[in-house]
Design a protein around this motif. Structure first.
Motif, short mmCIF file in Angstrom:
data_model
loop_
_atom_site.label_atom_id
_atom_site.label_comp_id
_atom_site.label_asym_id
_atom_site.label_seq_id
_atom_site.Cartn_x
_atom_site.Cartn_y
_atom_site.Cartn_z
N LYS A 1 0.81 -1.22 0.00
CA LYS A 1 0.00 0.00 0.00
C LYS A 1 0.84 1.27 0.00
O LYS A 1 0.34 2.35 -0.29
CB LYS A 1 -0.92 0.02 1.23
N ASN A 2 2.14 1.14 0.35
CA ASN A 2 3.00 2.32 0.49
C ASN A 2 4.40 2.07 -0.08
O ASN A 2 5.38 2.14 0.65
CB ASN A 2 3.15 2.67 1.98
N PRO A 3 4.50 1.78 -1.39
CA PRO A 3 5.84 1.52 -1.93
C PRO A 3 6.76 2.72 -1.75
O PRO A 3 6.35 3.86 -1.95
CB PRO A 3 5.59 1.22 -3.40
N TYR A 4 7.97 2.43 -1.33
CA TYR A 4 9.03 3.43 -1.12
C TYR A 4 8.66 4.50 -0.10
O TYR A 4 9.18 5.61 -0.15
CB TYR A 4 9.47 4.06 -2.44
N LYS A 5 7.80 4.17 0.84
CA LYS A 5 7.47 5.10 1.92
C LYS A 5 8.24 4.77 3.20
O LYS A 5 8.65 5.67 3.93
CB LYS A 5 5.96 5.09 2.21
N TYR A 6 8.42 3.47 3.48
CA TYR A 6 9.03 3.04 4.73
C TYR A 6 10.35 2.32 4.50
O TYR A 6 10.53 1.67 3.48
CB TYR A 6 8.09 2.07 5.47
N THR A 7 11.22 2.40 5.51
CA THR A 7 12.44 1.60 5.50
C THR A 7 12.13 0.23 6.09
O THR A 7 11.09 0.03 6.72
CB THR A 7 13.55 2.26 6.33
N SER A 8 13.06 -0.67 5.92
CA SER A 8 12.93 -2.00 6.53
C SER A 8 12.77 -1.87 8.04
O SER A 8 11.92 -2.52 8.64
CB SER A 8 14.19 -2.81 6.19
N ASP A 9 13.59 -1.02 8.67
CA ASP A 9 13.49 -0.82 10.12
C ASP A 9 12.09 -0.36 10.51
O ASP A 9 11.52 -0.84 11.49
CB ASP A 9 14.51 0.21 10.62
N ASP A 10 11.53 0.59 9.74
CA ASP A 10 10.18 1.11 10.03
C ASP A 10 9.15 -0.02 10.01
O ASP A 10 8.30 -0.12 10.90
CB ASP A 10 9.75 2.16 8.99
N ILE A 11 9.22 -0.86 9.01
CA ILE A 11 8.23 -1.93 8.84
C ILE A 11 8.38 -2.99 9.93
O ILE A 11 7.40 -3.38 10.56
CB ILE A 11 8.35 -2.55 7.44
N LEU A 12 9.61 -3.44 10.16
CA LEU A 12 9.82 -4.48 11.16
C LEU A 12 9.40 -4.00 12.55
O LEU A 12 8.78 -4.75 13.31
CB LEU A 12 11.27 -4.95 11.16
N PHE A 13 9.71 -2.74 12.87
CA PHE A 13 9.29 -2.23 14.17
C PHE A 13 7.77 -2.08 14.25
O PHE A 13 7.16 -2.42 15.27
CB PHE A 13 9.96 -0.90 14.52
N GLN A 14 7.14 -1.58 13.20
CA GLN A 14 5.69 -1.38 13.23
C GLN A 14 4.96 -2.71 13.41
O GLN A 14 3.96 -2.78 14.14
CB GLN A 14 5.20 -0.67 11.97
N VAL A 15 5.45 -3.75 12.77
CA VAL A 15 4.84 -5.08 12.94
C VAL A 15 4.96 -5.51 14.41
O VAL A 15 3.99 -5.99 15.00
CB VAL A 15 5.48 -6.10 11.98
N LEU A 16 6.14 -5.32 14.99
CA LEU A 16 6.34 -5.65 16.41
C LEU A 16 5.38 -4.84 17.28
O LEU A 16 4.71 -5.37 18.17
CB LEU A 16 7.78 -5.36 16.84
N ALA A 17 5.29 -3.53 17.02
CA ALA A 17 4.44 -2.65 17.81
C ALA A 17 2.97 -3.06 17.70
O ALA A 17 2.26 -3.13 18.72
CB ALA A 17 4.62 -1.20 17.36
N ASP A 18 2.52 -3.37 16.49
CA ASP A 18 1.12 -3.77 16.30
C ASP A 18 0.83 -5.11 16.97
O ASP A 18 -0.21 -5.28 17.60
CB ASP A 18 0.79 -3.85 14.81
N ARG A 19 1.75 -6.05 16.83
CA ARG A 19 1.53 -7.38 17.43
C ARG A 19 1.52 -7.31 18.95
O ARG A 19 0.88 -8.12 19.61
CB ARG A 19 2.59 -8.36 16.95
N ASN A 20 2.27 -6.35 19.51
CA ASN A 20 2.34 -6.22 20.97
C ASN A 20 1.43 -5.11 21.50
O ASN A 20 1.50 -4.78 22.68
CB ASN A 20 3.78 -5.98 21.40
N GLU A 21 0.62 -4.54 20.60
CA GLU A 21 -0.35 -3.51 20.96
C GLU A 21 0.28 -2.37 21.76
O GLU A 21 -0.25 -1.91 22.78
CB GLU A 21 -1.53 -4.13 21.71
#
Length: 136
Positions: free
Chosen positions: A45-65
């Motif tokens: 949904k957001n090509p070239y908007k986020y870095t790998s670090d941004d995505i990996l952290f956001q997934v962690l944050a969402d999974r851990n609420e």
């Protein structure tokens, strides 16, 4: 505290040699979103908007609420030790997507069947790294 990164620059992660698909395949929807599904949605949904670090952290944050107030400390803690990069992602290992990181480290995904995927493979200005195999 040393900060580690998963970001690549001007790099294309090639689909794993032992992938079982022959084209980029959207991860299936589950009752509880999988890591692959969450990563796919953010990048597709957001090509070239986020870095790998941004995505990996956001997934962690969402999974851990995590709350937004907890983000900064949690991110520092998360990257205080090395994390698996997109070479180990189910998107590159299982679902047939190559991941391109531009010169700013922002990522987009390309199905292995696409012309764009082939162009990245042929581009001598782009570093190539292989996704990790699922089986040794």
């Amino acid at each position: 505290m040393k900060i580690h990164t998963t970001n690549f620059f001007d790099t294309f992660i090639i689909v794993a040699e032992d992938t079982k698909v022959n084209c980029g395949t959207k991860p299936p929807a589950k009752d509880k979103k999988t890591v692959a599904e969450m990563q796919y949605e953010m990048i597709a949904k957001n090509p070239y908007k986020y870095t790998s670090d941004d995505i990996l952290f956001q997934v962690l944050a969402d999974r851990n609420e995590l709350t937004k107030a907890e983000y900064q400390q949690a991110r520092e803690q998360f990257f205080s030790k090395g994390q698996p990069c997109f070479r180990a992602s189910p998107l590159t290992k299982t679902y047939g997507f190559g991941i391109h990181s531009d010169n700013n480290g922002r990522v987009a995904l390309y199905g292995m069947e696409t012309d764009e995927y082939q162009k990245f493979l042929a581009d001598s200005n782009v570093k190539k790294v292989k996704a990790m195999k699922s089986n040794k």
